[in-house]
Design an enzyme around this catalytic site. Sequence first.
Site, PDB file in Angstrom:
ATOM      1  N   ASP A 448       0.842  -1.204   0.000  1.00  0.00           N
ATOM      2  CA  ASP A 448       0.000   0.000   0.000  1.00  0.00           C
ATOM      3  C   ASP A 448       0.876   1.252   0.000  1.00  0.00           C
ATOM      4  O   ASP A 448       2.075   1.194   0.277  1.00  0.00           O
ATOM      5  CB  ASP A 448      -0.886  -0.055   1.261  1.00  0.00           C
ATOM      6  CG  ASP A 448      -2.172   0.733   1.128  1.00  0.00           C
ATOM      7  OD1 ASP A 448      -2.319   1.508   0.164  1.00  0.00           O
ATOM      8  OD2 ASP A 448      -3.042   0.578   2.008  1.00  0.00           O
ATOM      9  N   ASP A 517     -10.669   2.232  -3.151  1.00  0.00           N
ATOM     10  CA  ASP A 517     -11.187   1.959  -1.803  1.00  0.00           C
ATOM     11  C   ASP A 517     -12.707   1.969  -1.800  1.00  0.00           C
ATOM     12  O   ASP A 517     -13.330   1.624  -0.797  1.00  0.00           O
ATOM     13  CB  ASP A 517     -10.673   3.019  -0.821  1.00  0.00           C
ATOM     14  CG  ASP A 517      -9.294   2.662  -0.290  1.00  0.00           C
ATOM     15  OD1 ASP A 517      -8.870   1.506  -0.448  1.00  0.00           O
ATOM     16  OD2 ASP A 517      -8.638   3.545   0.285  1.00  0.00           O
TER      17      ASP A 517
HETATM   18  C1  DGJ Z   1      -5.800   1.892   2.005  1.00  0.00           C
HETATM   19  C2  DGJ Z   1      -6.168   0.665   1.236  1.00  0.00           C
HETATM   20  O1  DGJ Z   1      -6.667   0.992  -0.012  1.00  0.00           O
HETATM   21  C3  DGJ Z   1      -7.157  -0.156   2.047  1.00  0.00           C
HETATM   22  O2  DGJ Z   1      -7.587  -1.259   1.310  1.00  0.00           O
HETATM   23  C4  DGJ Z   1      -6.495  -0.557   3.327  1.00  0.00           C
HETATM   24  O3  DGJ Z   1      -5.427  -1.418   3.069  1.00  0.00           O
HETATM   25  C5  DGJ Z   1      -6.026   0.658   4.085  1.00  0.00           C
HETATM   26  N1  DGJ Z   1      -5.216   1.516   3.275  1.00  0.00           N
HETATM   27  C6  DGJ Z   1      -5.251   0.254   5.318  1.00  0.00           C
HETATM   28  O4  DGJ Z   1      -4.684   1.315   5.966  1.00  0.00           O
END
Ligand code: DGJ
Length: 713
Positions: A448, A517
């Site tokens: 990430d 997200d």
């Molecule tokens: C952003 C990601 O897109 C989510 O899926 C998740 O992993 C969060 N960060 C965790 O902090």
Amino acid sequence: MPILSTPQTWILKTAHTAYALGLNSFGTLVHRYWGPRLDSPDDYRPAQDYIGWSSFNGPGQLNAAEFPAYAGASYVEPCLKITQPDGTRDTVLRFSSAHVDGDSLKLTLQDADYPLTVTLHYRVHAQYDLVERWTEVRNDGDGAVSLERVLSASWNMPHGGQYRLRHMTGKWFDEWTPQCEPLTSGVKVLESRRLTTSHNHNPFWTLDSDASEEHGDVWFGTLAWSGNWTLKAEVTDFHATRILTGLNDYDFTWRLNPGETFTTPSALAGYSSGGYGAASRILHDYVRETLLPHPGAVRKVIFNSWEVSTFHVDEASQMRFAEIAAGLGVELFVMDDGWFKGRNKDDAGLGDWVPDPTKFPNGLQPLAAHIKSLGMEFGLWIEPEMVNPDSDLYRRSPDWVIHFPTRERTEMRQQLILNLGRTDVQDYLIDSISAILSTVEISFIKWDMNRNVSEPGWPDAPGDPRELWVRYVQGLYRVWGTLRERFPQVIWQSCSGGGGRADFGILKYADQIWISDNTIPTRRLPMQLAYLSAFPAATMEAWVTDTGDPYVSLAFRMHVSMFGALGIGANITKWDAAEKDVAQVLISQYKDFRHILHQGDLYRLDTPAGYTAVQVVSKDRRESVVFAFRTHIPDPAHPLNLRLRGLHPAANYTLNTLEIPVEDGSHAGHGFPFGLVADQTEGKRSGAAWMSPGALPVYLANFDSRVMVLQQV
Ligand code: DGJ
């Protein structure tokens, strides 16, 4: 022979297309042709050599230069801008030599007066109808030169056409919005200045005049780069249209020392006469077969903890989720954020990649072993490029972050960005992530990256501090590449708060992408469709979560995720028996057809507004899967009548609508709306019949969906 050459001309031939260039009578390297492959070398338009026709318009504006440098009286957007050690900012490139080697062409240009060599590289991907281009600049002198712009390629369109530019825009939680705009005189710029590819624009582009999904001439391309990039679509005053792509020159300078060579990322482009859909299928094949680290693999069904547990993961809760997930048919259990030292919310822990002792008193092994005993594989979330000020790493090495010494360091999500341009930072990350991967059996990593850059300083930079933009990404690729080599079994997912780092550069390292997200199924539907215009379904991780409108059934939510790499991110401890039954049955159906989905040819079917339909046909055309969705249409609704694609016209196919187990009464979307009857299209018909207009009626209520499988008999 993919490349036909004479001393002054080159024709790059793919299965169906050709790209021709050559020297004109002034010795300038100019573009000649790009379109359907023609029979004879003489069929290709000769190199044009316009002369200027007024004191205001010189040949630089009129000729379709293949790689214009900032020089002379040329006012078109240049691909190259350099300052020589003596301050001269004018680069006069002269053709020097050509070298053909199989599917590769190297054209070497040299400055007329300065010791500077520019090499244009071309690679023909004949079976994909694609041409790849990149550029090298070598300093042969004894003083440092400043590179201020070095693009990968300029793509000249057939002269005189009026083109539409299609691309995608967005923002966090709202990526992948298709845009289509006519290009008129001037320059349209798309770019990222954020250090990653960005949620906001993507380097994938298409140009056409009047194409549709199924028909027409489309030129398309993208850039294999995961940092700041630029796309400049220029229509000159003389009706020439060109797309320039490469590293963003905004805030960019690279000090090229004597004897050094600078190499750009690759730009990729192609032409198809089969509309946008054919362009997408070309890119899907190319990504799957040449880029992805694990070509040919089908994607495992994932459980991800993020939307359910957020930072509150611990051994007991994750074991509980794992037990239920295994019962549903999940194959890979991924523990997201929250597992490492001090990580109870987003204000601490990033940088210290060891398990949190209160949540995992015996490390990650007990959880990993439990997951394995349930028949699943184990995956983990990391965010290596980041550091929270509240971390041992930051207390130890505060100057490892990107910063200007005199400025406050702007925190976003309470975190700062490690300078991956530095080799000590790269080595630290390689060691600390290797340590995690060596102590527990891990087969999946979600990588990430949750913020964009600010104060882009590098106080002790070895070269120009503005090299940061490029050195950062090179460092990222080095870290990721080293880890990939050390742990080849690991499947990696690229995530940057959703779709902030989705590009053809990262797909050499990551097999999957978390495209947003936003998991609201009705928003994800169009986002997924748009994403699929450049990227294959096998890369598109899609979870079923609890987010979204309560009236949308679990089956609909699952069907949306089932045309990518299916995952579950919902609170499955709260699911009742009927919901578990739906999930179990649909996961099992998915496992039966996912080989088609992840390896086949994808068609976005023509539907009226309110409906969405996607079809994927296996490469041997023996099997196909069709997804149909209805979001909201006021009743009485016009029915959906699909025309299928890609089947063998003479072969016979049966169609089977997959069962959806009955959910409890809380969800709308089932039962048949006023005036419509139940599905009745079963039985055997020829491919030609299924592909005739309106061949497949699908009766859907609002927020209703179907999955159908065709089999050749
Ligand atoms: C952003 C990601 O897109 C989510 O899926 C998740 O992993 C969060 N960060 C965790 O902090």
